[in-house]
Design a protein around this motif. Structure first.
Motif, short mmCIF file in Angstrom:
data_model
loop_
_atom_site.label_atom_id
_atom_site.label_comp_id
_atom_site.label_asym_id
_atom_site.label_seq_id
_atom_site.Cartn_x
_atom_site.Cartn_y
_atom_site.Cartn_z
N ILE A 46 -2.17 -10.16 12.94
CA ILE A 46 -3.14 -9.29 12.26
C ILE A 46 -2.90 -9.32 10.76
N GLY A 47 -1.62 -9.31 10.38
CA GLY A 47 -1.28 -9.38 8.95
C GLY A 47 -1.82 -10.65 8.34
N ARG A 48 -1.68 -11.77 9.08
CA ARG A 48 -2.14 -13.04 8.55
C ARG A 48 -3.66 -13.07 8.40
N GLN A 49 -4.33 -12.52 9.41
CA GLN A 49 -5.79 -12.46 9.34
C GLN A 49 -6.25 -11.70 8.10
N ILE A 50 -5.56 -10.56 7.86
CA ILE A 50 -5.94 -9.74 6.70
C ILE A 50 -5.71 -10.52 5.41
N LYS A 271 0.07 1.55 2.62
CA LYS A 271 1.04 1.99 1.61
C LYS A 271 2.42 2.15 2.23
N LYS A 272 2.41 2.74 3.42
CA LYS A 272 3.66 3.02 4.12
C LYS A 272 4.40 1.71 4.40
N SER A 273 3.62 0.74 4.91
CA SER A 273 4.26 -0.53 5.27
C SER A 273 4.77 -1.24 4.01
N LEU A 274 3.99 -1.09 2.95
CA LEU A 274 4.39 -1.71 1.68
C LEU A 274 5.69 -1.10 1.20
N ARG A 275 5.74 0.26 1.25
CA ARG A 275 6.94 0.96 0.80
C ARG A 275 8.15 0.54 1.62
N LYS A 276 7.89 0.41 2.92
CA LYS A 276 8.97 0.03 3.83
C LYS A 276 9.51 -1.36 3.46
N ALA A 277 8.54 -2.26 3.22
CA ALA A 277 8.93 -3.62 2.87
C ALA A 277 9.73 -3.63 1.58
N LEU A 278 9.25 -2.82 0.60
CA LEU A 278 9.93 -2.76 -0.69
C LEU A 278 11.35 -2.22 -0.52
N ASN A 279 11.46 -1.16 0.32
CA ASN A 279 12.78 -0.57 0.56
C ASN A 279 13.72 -1.60 1.18
N GLU A 280 13.17 -2.31 2.15
CA GLU A 280 13.99 -3.34 2.80
C GLU A 280 14.45 -4.38 1.80
#
Lengths: 310, 242
Positions: A46-50, A271-280
């Motif tokens: 799904i991420g890739r499709q987006i 936003k949440k997923s982005l923040r999570k990715a950034l935190n990681e």
């Protein structure tokens, strides 16, 4: 009956003491692992499709890519002081003006040559002002732009009808009409004409793709378009105008409450997923930093230890 | 039993991992309206190497179900049109970049030349005035004479005052017209020669069959009159070497 029950419980307790059941937790079973894997795969897809859709949606189907060298150059050439309006060429005009001056000198032998030269110079200035492209109307400028585009796309000198020439001419018209639309929000007649032009350009380019694919890819690259913008279904509507900010940040479509809340939810999720990715990422970077420092410290210590051994 | 086989066009690629979408067009005869109706169906097809591109014509073959919607795999690429398209697209990027760089340079040079003309007040008319001045002045300095010869070279002039730039060279123009006229006459002559020969052959049955045998076209009577005539015409043009 009672005794029976008692004996059974005692037997159970004995069993539990002698045999221990090893029990895997539900979350680490084979089935659960498989399910988890599938979920992750789906998420990635799904991420890739987006991402693919985002990449495709970036290019404006009307104006094409921003900073297309061809468009920029033509627009600059139109307002260049060296170009003349009414379709005149500078060389021809110069020839004519010099010829006129010579004819005048030959016709009036009695007059002083200097005075003739002075008046002729003044006349030349006047002609230059009349023919200056900056003093011309926008329609003349548009015609010049179209002429320059046509000459560049022609298959042979004088070609005015091949598909790529038509597409180039339409592109110039589209650029000028879009500028007009931005200034005149309520000129619905011209907005309609623009809409038709964009779709006509798509149609002719689609034909060119069938007819001469090599030339097609050359033409769309030059015009700053992409294959997707040519082949997609497109209508120049308010949704497009809002997305590409034709009238600034104006809201042109009011969504229903349910759609709005859906969009908001999607946004917060993103936003949440982005923040999570950034935190990681930050955590990973911090770990790397710690490792680096440790390595440095060890390298600082090592010579000391070597000295000690010596 | 042979596996199910279709031929179709790739309509979508690069959106799913190792999967493409292939459009298969098939016709079915409808008894009710006594006519063949075309129908399309899109299949999701496995493409292990991810080599297919949009526009390719491929043969697909049934396999065991590979996923919920996928039970076909690419067997052959019959026409690699899509791969050609991809190649064109890649080439176009470099070609256009080079072309644009050259054109922009040209544009900037032209602008620089114009600006320097404005600053130095040179330009064509001023150059011509300078030539007038130098040619009428018998005591011109060496520097001026040098500049004069440079300008003559620049405007491609052999003498000054010149008539070349402002008057038509009638002699040259006449020669050009003469040449075009001769070409037209030659063309007319050739045309009449060909049409005479064609009508002669079409009238003669024996010659016609001989020619058609030579061309490997069989019996001329089976073809339409216009097609027959066209073939003969092409043959005659080829024979006469026009």
């Amino acid at each position: 009956m009672l005794t029976n029950l008692v004996s059974s419980t005692s037997a159970h307790s004995v069993l539990s003491l002698t045999r221990q059941f090893s029990q895997t937790s539900i979350s680490s079973g084979k089935k659960a692992w498989k399910f988890n894997e599938a979920l992750l795969r789906k998420k990635a897809n799904i991420g890739r499709q987006i991402r693919i859709q985002d990449e495709l949606d970036k290019v404006d189907p009307v104006l094409g890519r921003a900073d297309t060298p061809f468009i920029d150059r033509i627009k600059a050439a139109v307002v260049e002081p060296s170009s003349l309006s009414y379709g005149y060429e500078r060389g021809d005009v110069n020839n004519l003006l010099y010829g006129a001056q010579r004819a005048l000198i030959a016709k009036r032998p009695g007059y002083s040559q200097e005075q003739i030269l002075r008046t002729e110079e003044r006349r030349r200035e006047i002609v230059a002002r009349i023919l200056d492209i900056k003093n011309s109307s926008s329609s003349i400028q548009r015609k010049l732009g179209i002429k320059l585009a046509r000459e560049e796309f022609a298959r042979f000198p004088g070609d005015s009808g091949s598909s790529e020439v038509q597409a180039a001419i339409m592109t110039m018209k589209i650029h000028y009409l879009t500028a007009h639309m931005k200034k005149n929000k309520k000129d619905f007649q011209n907005i309609r004409r623009l809409r038709m032009l964009v779709q006509q350009r798509q149609a002719i380019l689609r034909y060119l793709k069938r007819d001469n694919p090599k030339r097609y890819y050359w033409a769309i690259e030059k015009l700053g378009l992409t294959d997707h913008t040519v082949t997609m279904e497109f209508n120049l509507d308010k949704r497009y105008m809002e997305k590409f900010k034709v009238f600034g940040d104006d809201v042109l479509i009011r969504e229903s409450k349910s759609v709005e809340s859906k969009k908001l939810r999607a946004k917060t999720k993103q936003k949440k997923s982005l923040r999570k990715a950034l935190n990681e990422k930050a955590a990973q970077e911090a770990e790397e930093l710690v490792e680096e420092v440790e390595v440095k410290e060890s390298s600082v210590e090592s010579p000391k230890s070597s000295e000690a051994t010596v | 039993m042979p596996r199910q086989n279709f031929v179709g066009i790739v309509v979508s690629q690069g959106k799913m991992q190792k999967t493409i979408k292939v459009r298969v067009q098939q016709g079915e005869f409808n008894k009710l309206i006594n006519k063949r109706l075309l129908g399309r169906k899109d299949y999701l097809v496995h493409d292990e190497g991810e080599i297919c591109r949009e526009g390719d014509m491929v043969r697909i073959e049934a396999t065991r179900p590979l996923s919920r919607h996928k039970s076909f795999a690419v067997a052959d690429i019959l026409k690699n049109k899509g791969q050609q398209y991809a190649q064109f697209q890649r080439d176009a990027k470099t070609i256009v970049a080079q072309e644009e760089a050259a054109k922009t340079r040209e544009f900037l040079e032209k602008r620089g030349e114009y600006n320097s003309n404005v600053v130095n007040k040179s330009g064509m008319i001023n150059d011509m005035l300078f030539l007038d001045k130098v040619s009428s002045n018998p005591e011109a300095s060496a520097e001026d004479l040098q500049k004069q010869s440079d300008l003559m070279k620049k405007y491609n002039l052999s003498s000054w005052p010149t008539t070349k730039m402002f008057d038509l060279d009638v002699q040259v123009l006449r020669a050009q017209i003469q040449k075009v006229q001769e070409q037209v006459e030659q063309h007319d002559e050739n045309n009449s020669k060909v049409s005479d020969k064609v009508s002669e052959i079409l009238g003669d049955e024996g010659k016609l069959t001989a020619i058609f045998e030579k061309l490997g076209r069989g019996n001329p009577d089976k073809l339409k009159a216009n097609v027959r005539k066209n073939l003969v015409r092409k043959y005659v043009i080829n024979e006469l070497g026009l």
